[in-house]
Design an enzyme around this catalytic site. Structure first.
Site, PDB file in Angstrom:
ATOM      1  N   SER A 159      15.315 -40.743  -7.921  1.00 46.13           N
ATOM      2  CA  SER A 159      14.236 -40.136  -7.486  1.00 46.13           C
ATOM      3  C   SER A 159      13.948 -39.706  -6.198  1.00 46.13           C
ATOM      4  CB  SER A 159      13.057 -40.882  -8.114  1.00 46.13           C
ATOM      5  OG  SER A 159      11.776 -39.971  -7.947  1.00 46.13           O
TER       6      SER A 159
ATOM      7  N   LYS B 160       0.849  -1.277   0.139  1.00 49.95           N
ATOM      8  CA  LYS B 160      -0.073   0.016  -0.173  1.00 49.95           C
ATOM      9  C   LYS B 160       0.880   1.095  -0.085  1.00 49.95           C
ATOM     10  CE  LYS B 160      -3.733  -0.577   2.569  1.00 49.95           C
ATOM     11  NZ  LYS B 160      -4.340  -0.877   3.679  1.00 49.95           N
TER      12      LYS B 160
ATOM     13  N   ARG C 136      -3.190   3.097   8.388  1.00 52.91           N
ATOM     14  CA  ARG C 136      -3.619   2.027   7.592  1.00 52.91           C
ATOM     15  C   ARG C 136      -2.426   0.965   7.298  1.00 52.91           C
ATOM     16  NH1 ARG C 136      -4.741   4.862   2.168  1.00 52.91           N
ATOM     17  NH2 ARG C 136      -5.931   3.078   1.642  1.00 52.91           N
TER      18      ARG C 136
ATOM     19  N   GLY D 260      12.297 -39.231  -3.091  1.00 51.02           N
ATOM     20  CA  GLY D 260      11.232 -39.474  -2.418  1.00 51.02           C
ATOM     21  C   GLY D 260      10.916 -38.529  -1.287  1.00 51.02           C
ATOM     22  N   THR D 261      10.455 -37.245  -1.446  1.00 47.62           N
ATOM     23  CA  THR D 261      10.577 -36.261  -0.420  1.00 47.62           C
ATOM     24  C   THR D 261       9.525 -36.393   0.685  1.00 47.62           C
ATOM     25  OG1 THR D 261       9.392 -34.958  -1.784  1.00 47.62           O
ATOM     26  CG2 THR D 261      11.833 -34.496  -1.748  1.00 47.62           C
ATOM     27  N   ASN D 262       8.433 -37.385   0.394  1.00 48.26           N
ATOM     28  CA  ASN D 262       7.678 -37.539   1.515  1.00 48.26           C
ATOM     29  C   ASN D 262       8.471 -38.324   2.695  1.00 48.26           C
ATOM     30  OD1 ASN D 262       5.688 -36.568  -0.077  1.00 48.26           O
ATOM     31  ND2 ASN D 262       4.674 -38.253  -0.340  1.00 48.26           N
ATOM     32  N   ASP D 263       9.041 -39.548   2.383  1.00 49.46           N
ATOM     33  CA  ASP D 263       9.860 -40.107   3.258  1.00 49.46           C
ATOM     34  C   ASP D 263      11.084 -39.408   3.746  1.00 49.46           C
ATOM     35  OD1 ASP D 263       8.903 -42.665   4.227  1.00 49.46           O
ATOM     36  OD2 ASP D 263       8.682 -43.329   2.307  1.00 49.46           O
TER      37      ASP D 263
ATOM     38  N   TYR E  70      13.422 -33.540 -13.613  1.00 52.59           N
ATOM     39  CA  TYR E  70      11.940 -33.379 -13.811  1.00 52.59           C
ATOM     40  C   TYR E  70      11.353 -33.448 -12.474  1.00 52.59           C
ATOM     41  CZ  TYR E  70      12.062 -38.409 -12.415  1.00 52.59           C
ATOM     42  OH  TYR E  70      12.228 -39.620 -11.708  1.00 52.59           O
TER      43      TYR E  70
ATOM     44  N   ARG F 208      -3.608  -1.211  -6.545  1.00 51.55           N
ATOM     45  CA  ARG F 208      -2.889  -2.435  -6.455  1.00 51.55           C
ATOM     46  C   ARG F 208      -3.314  -3.355  -7.761  1.00 51.55           C
ATOM     47  NH1 ARG F 208      -5.656  -4.868  -1.194  1.00 51.55           N
ATOM     48  NH2 ARG F 208      -7.582  -4.859  -1.872  1.00 51.55           N
TER      49      ARG F 208
ATOM     50  N   MET G 271      -4.839  -5.899  10.599  1.00 54.14           N
ATOM     51  CA  MET G 271      -5.472  -4.892  10.990  1.00 54.14           C
ATOM     52  C   MET G 271      -6.424  -3.971  10.231  1.00 54.14           C
ATOM     53  SD  MET G 271      -4.381  -2.006  13.485  1.00 54.14           S
ATOM     54  CE  MET G 271      -4.987  -0.843  12.404  1.00 54.14           C
TER      55      MET G 271
ATOM     56  N   ARG H 123       3.183 -46.419  -8.135  1.00 50.58           N
ATOM     57  CA  ARG H 123       2.973 -47.371  -7.134  1.00 50.58           C
ATOM     58  C   ARG H 123       2.499 -48.651  -7.479  1.00 50.58           C
ATOM     59  NH1 ARG H 123       1.354 -42.135  -5.307  1.00 50.58           N
ATOM     60  NH2 ARG H 123       2.800 -41.176  -3.848  1.00 50.58           N
TER      61      ARG H 123
ATOM     62  N   GLU I 250      15.441 -41.613  -0.223  1.00 53.86           N
ATOM     63  CA  GLU I 250      14.345 -40.963   0.658  1.00 53.86           C
ATOM     64  C   GLU I 250      14.720 -41.337   2.014  1.00 53.86           C
ATOM     65  OE1 GLU I 250      10.831 -43.387  -0.254  1.00 53.86           O
ATOM     66  OE2 GLU I 250      11.881 -44.804  -0.666  1.00 53.86           O
TER      67      GLU I 250
ATOM     68  N   GLY J 107      -6.785 -10.406   7.300  1.00 49.39           N
ATOM     69  CA  GLY J 107      -6.608 -10.866   8.419  1.00 49.39           C
ATOM     70  C   GLY J 107      -5.475  -9.924   9.159  1.00 49.39           C
TER      71      GLY J 107
HETATM   72  P1  ADP Z   1      -7.810  -2.087   3.484  1.00 50.91           P
HETATM   73  O1  ADP Z   1      -6.535  -2.631   3.096  1.00 50.91           O
HETATM   74  O2  ADP Z   1      -8.529  -3.069   4.157  1.00 50.91           O
HETATM   75  O3  ADP Z   1      -8.638  -1.927   1.910  1.00 50.91           O
HETATM   76  P2  ADP Z   1      -7.438   0.767   3.584  1.00 50.91           P
HETATM   77  O4  ADP Z   1      -6.069   1.117   4.508  1.00 50.91           O
HETATM   78  O5  ADP Z   1      -7.115   0.776   2.320  1.00 50.91           O
HETATM   79  O6  ADP Z   1      -7.806  -0.703   4.012  1.00 50.91           O
HETATM   80  O7  ADP Z   1      -8.585   1.567   4.030  1.00 50.91           O
HETATM   81  C1  ADP Z   1      -9.856   1.245   3.778  1.00 50.91           C
HETATM   82  C2  ADP Z   1     -10.825   2.439   3.356  1.00 50.91           C
HETATM   83  O8  ADP Z   1     -10.898   3.536   4.188  1.00 50.91           O
HETATM   84  C3  ADP Z   1     -10.121   3.129   1.946  1.00 50.91           C
HETATM   85  O9  ADP Z   1     -10.800   2.276   1.119  1.00 50.91           O
HETATM   86  C4  ADP Z   1     -10.688   4.329   2.116  1.00 50.91           C
HETATM   87  O10 ADP Z   1     -12.081   4.338   1.704  1.00 50.91           O
HETATM   88  C5  ADP Z   1     -10.444   4.571   3.664  1.00 50.91           C
HETATM   89  N1  ADP Z   1      -9.591   5.582   4.099  1.00 50.91           N
HETATM   90  C6  ADP Z   1      -8.125   5.094   4.352  1.00 50.91           C
HETATM   91  N2  ADP Z   1      -7.519   6.349   4.556  1.00 50.91           N
HETATM   92  C7  ADP Z   1      -8.193   7.401   4.131  1.00 50.91           C
HETATM   93  C8  ADP Z   1      -7.849   8.746   4.161  1.00 50.91           C
HETATM   94  N3  ADP Z   1      -6.897   9.196   4.254  1.00 50.91           N
HETATM   95  N4  ADP Z   1      -8.954   9.608   3.891  1.00 50.91           N
HETATM   96  C9  ADP Z   1     -10.168   8.883   3.754  1.00 50.91           C
HETATM   97  N5  ADP Z   1     -10.414   7.981   3.554  1.00 50.91           N
HETATM   98  C10 ADP Z   1      -9.659   7.004   3.900  1.00 50.91           C
HETATM   99 MG    MG Z   2       9.115 -43.698   0.343  1.00 53.03          MG
HETATM  100 MG    MG Z   3      -7.986  -0.729   0.610  1.00 52.48          MG
END
Ligand code: ADP
Ligand code: MG
Ligand code: MG
Length: 874
Positions: free
Chosen positions: A764, A22, A92, A766-769, A851, A336, A103, A561, A745, A101
């Protein structure tokens, strides 16, 4: 002094490892002159340092953060924490690879009880000011303090109900003010302290929360599944706020430059007027399609389209963008390379080549090898899935989607499928070799025990059947044919659905859609084949699997096998007889009965291969795997052998081993019972000679002796093979060539590979064993403790799924080097489960193997991964 903080204009897209995805892209967009709110990035190294300091942010880093904040204040002409006109920021997270997953983002940071009033006066929009503050309290409490969202959602819903409104946009400034009071009260009640009022404290707590989130359990699991190293760390972006919630000329949205599901060219996205941040994806109100922006705010739309096109041109890939409009002014907040389905990835890559924007080499590098699974297996119908009720989750052991009626035994599964044409899900505590036919008849397999490399998982992947394994939540009674999961009880014939790609289990039948292999897929694979150096073979034991693998591009069989051929109902009594024989004569007689079957199998395999090579591995498993356990089977065998059932039982008991993995198996069987190797050699040679004569294929049998640990051991078995092979040739008047090689192996074999190569024409791995013997734990038991090892960060991934390059890899490199020193033209390959894992394939390329061999459905993955390894090597 080290630089821990970068203003956006100081970075660029190549600085992803340091600034995170980002941050690097915000920097790149800033330097392209696009409308990006100012801000700065705290580096991934600062995150690593935070952990090194025992979860503390050093003074030096803090100083740099506040210095950058000072610059931001100047740029915006506002002060952080100011009582009349505060600078507000978003915080962010952003790792090198996009990671769900981690923050969530915090918006409007810097507000407090006093500055919110100033903010209201300054903007002349109290409703907006209070809306911003209540959002901030909610996000900070949830994300930083880990208070449950539901407290806040509950209060909001209550308030909306009491005001008789549906949407939060309908709440007035006074309503929102009241909401803030209630939010702060619940915060105090739950946290035992006032909501933090000092913006500096708010900021540092938020930065720390981002760093902490790198190690939360969801992130650790995601990293393991996606091969992301734990020491990368995440960056933090601090950015001045722009506001989409200022009224009807403001809004926020997300868009892709091409359709992420189909790859079709054209803008694709949604936006919401008068909204902030995640409102669009949170489904609070129904968003508008992006094209509607052309009517709502035509100038913004034109500018948006212009920037979107520029970004796609610049990155030469489909972009996933996030933007906000503040009172008619457009800002970009993220871009992205967009995530996409495998089908879309294929289409986009081919289109970009046709548009002259990327080369075929780049197109091949753009496809995520693992994602090809999606193209080769059925998936759930998207609408059906939306309505499906998830009842549990376990390991995604073999990809694909399956829906069917539950059966608890292989026989019943088979009968239901073959006699009544039912779609069947086989549910077992764990599977064993006798279940093969029932597994074949099933759409999907669900096991209570076992990991990603359990019998069920390995066999299901080989067959391309969906499998979810290791579902410990299930309470099962196999005898009574009933299990409970997710609060429901299921009996034989009840319906469930399995997603082997995610590991999710659903109640009822969710419709599935078959895989379609489109033209773009073929184009990409043809390019891949022209770039790769590694050959790709398959692990297959049946003509059906072989044909399937050949269709998917396998260039031969790297591992056939032979023991799997013995499990069929007509044959197993014969092999049992062989095992329980007392004398060599008895054994030879029993083996003579098996010979026609084994030879017939090899003939069918050679025919299915149409001249492609096949490595046949001689009998490998401990013999007790074949012995009967069912009293009726024991009785039948006793009768056949002229023994009493008790005598048979006793013989079976004698075969018991304390550690079968390290017991009487592999070439040790051929050393003790040379007649087994004799029979197998005769079967291979006769089959090859006959098929060659009948079909004209140019066959050179490759005979592989498993589990060798010493040159003399290999020589002993090899002498038997040569003797019989020459005998068969003489009988048939054939001059057929053949090669004899071995599996590497056992660690000792890897260490002594130089000597072993004197006798072996090929290796060959045999990376499991090799993995289980190097680590000293068996793959079937590792599931019990590996989770603790991941948690403690001792191991980051399952060494049976992803080759352990630092340990096991050293043995492979050493063996390859010493083997080649002895026999420069020695052929080398790998035939463990790793043969279909992209990072392991890259390793095989690096070490210079000839291979890789993998299960049929992984053949395209291996082809692509091999091409990518070759291209990255350049
Ligand atoms: P994620 O990685 O979950 O997409 P982001 O960091 O992109 O999280 O933030 C999610 C949303 O928060 C962005 O798509 C945007 O809409 C809003 N956001 C983040 N930073 C700003 C900012 N500086 N001003 C306004 N909106 C923001
Ligand atoms: Mg074996
Ligand atoms: Mg985003």
């Amino acid at each position: 002094m080290k630089k821990w903080v970068y203003e956006f204009h100081e970075g660029n897209a190549d600085m992803r490892p340091l600034l995170g995805g980002k941050g690097a892209n915000l920097a790149e967009m800033t330097n392209l002159g696009l409308p990006i709110p100012n801000g700065f990035t705290v580096t991934t190294e600062a995150c690593t340092d935070y952990y090194k300091q025992g979860k503390q942010i050093s003074q030096e880093i803090q100083d740099q953060i506040f210095a950058a904040l000072g610059v931001l204040e100047q740029q915006r002409g506002k002060k952080f924490g100011d009582e009349s006109d505060p600078l507000l920021v978003s915080v962010r997270s952003g790792a090198r690879a996009s990671m769900p997953g981690m923050m969530d983002t915090i918006l409007n940071l810097g507000l407090n009880d006093v500055s919110v009033e100033g903010f209201a006066r300054k903007t002349g929009n109290p409703r907006f000011a209070y809306d911003s503050y209540r959002r901030f309290i909610q996000m900070f409490s949830d994300v930083v303090m880990e208070m449950s969202k539901s407290f806040f959602e509950g209060i909001l819903t209550e308030l909306k109900e009491s005001r008789g409104v549906k949407y939060d946009t309908e709440l007035t400034a006074d309503d929102l003010k009241e909401l803030i009071g209630r939010y702060k009260a619940i915060y105090k009640e739950k946290m035992g302290a006032e909501f933090p009022q000092d913006p500096k404290v708010q900021l540092m707590e938020a930065v720390k929360a981002v760093f902490r989130s790198w190690d939360n359990p969801r992130a650790i699991v995601y990293r393991r599944m996606n091969d992301i190293p734990g020491d990368w760390g995440t960056a933090v972006n601090v950015q001045s706020m722009v506001f989409g919630n200022m009224g009807d000329t403001s809004g926020t949205g997300v868009a892709f430059t091409r359709n992420p599901s189909t790859g079709e060219k054209g803008i694709f996205g949604e936006y919401l007027i008068n909204a902030q941040g995640e409102d669009v994806v949170a489904g609070i109100r129904t968003p508008q399609p992006i094209t509607r922006l052309a009517e709502d705010l035509p100038e913004c739309y034109a500018q948006f389209m212009d920037i979107a096109n520029r970004l796609e041109d610049h990155y030469r890939d489909m972009q996933d963008m996030e933007f906000t409009i503040q009172e008619g002014n457009l800002f970009f907040l993220q871009t992205r390379n967009g995530k996409r389905t495998a089908a879309a990835a294929m289409k986009i890559a081919c289109d970009l080549v046709d548009e002259g924007r990327i080369t075929p080499e780049e197109a091949v590098l753009r496809i995520e090898a693992k994602s090809l699974d999606q193209l080769l297996h059925p998936t759930f119908d998207a609408y059906g899935l939306k309505n499906g009720e998830e009842i549990g989750q376990a390991l995604p052991a073999s990809p694909g989607a399956a829906a069917g009626k539950i059966y608890f035994t292989a026989e019943e599964a088979k009968a239901a499928h073959e006699e009544r044409g039912e779609k069947v899900i086989l549910v077992r505590l764990e599977t064993s070799p006798e279940d093969i036919e029932g597994m074949h008849a099933s759409e999907g397999i669900l096991t209570v025990r076992g990991g990603m490399t359990s019998h069920a998982a390995v066999v299901a992947r080989g067959m391309g059947t969906c499998c979810v394994s290791g579902c410990g939540e299930i309470q099962i009674d196999e005898e009574a044919k009933v299990f409970t999961l997710g609060g429901y009880t299921f009996h034989e014939g009840d319906e469930i659905s399995l997603d082997g790609t995610t590991g999710k289990i659903y109640k009822g039948m969710i419709p599935t859609v078959d895989a379609s292999v489109s033209g773009d897929f073929g184009r990409i694979m043809a390019w891949a084949d022209s770039f790769r150096k590694l050959r790709v073979r398959t692990n297959a034991d049946t003509p059906a699997d072989t044909a399937n693998a050949v269709r998917l591009g396998a260039e031969g069989i790297g591992l056939c096998r032979t023991e799997h051929m013995f499990f069929e109902p007509e044959r197993i009594p014969k092999i049992r007889k062989m095992i329980l024989s007392d004398t060599a004569e008895q054994r030879e007689a029993a083996l003579a009965e098996l010979l026609p079957f084994q030879k017939g199998d090899f003939k069918a395999m050679y025919e299915a291969l149409e001249g492609r090579p096949m490595t046949v591995r001689y009998l490998d498993p401990p013999l007790h795997e074949f012995v009967p356990t069912d009293p009726a089977d024991i009785e039948a065998l006793a009768k056949d052998m002229g023994m009493t059932p008790e005598e048979v039982q006793q013989k079976c008991d004698e075969l018991h081993e304390f550690n079968p993995m390290m017991g009487h198996r592999g070439c040790r069987l051929a050393v003790t019972y040379p007649e087994i190797a004799r029979m197998q050699t005769r079967a291979v040679m006769e089959a090859a000679i006959e098929v060659k004569a009948e079909k004209g294929y140019d066959i050179v049998p490759e005979i592989m002796i498993p589990l060798v640990g010493d040159r003399k051991e290999l020589k002993f078995v090899k002498d038997i093979v040569v003797e019989v092979a020459e005998q068969v040739k003489a009988e048939k008047g054939s001059d057929m060539q053949y090669h004899i090689g071995t599996m590497i192996e056992i660690p000792r074999a890897a260490l002594l590979a130089g000597e072993i190569a004197e006798e072996a024409e090929f290796f060959s791995f045999g990376t499991n064993d090799l993995t289980q013997m190097t680590f000293g734990f068996s793959r079937d038991d590792a599931g019990k403790f590996l989770t603790s090892y991941y948690g403690a960060k001792i191991y980051e991934s399952d060494p049976f799924a992803r080759l352990d390059q630092s340990g096991v890899g050293q043995l492979i490199e050493l063996a390859a080097k010493n083997g080649r020193a002895t026999r420069p033209d020695i052929k080398m390959g790998i035939c463990g489960e790793h043969g279909g894992d992209p990072s392991s394939v890259a390793f095989c390329h690096k070490v210079g193997l000839n291979y890789v061999s993998c299960s049929p459905f992984r053949v395209p993955i291996a082809r692509l991964a091999a091409a990518q390894a070759a291209l990255e090597d350049k």
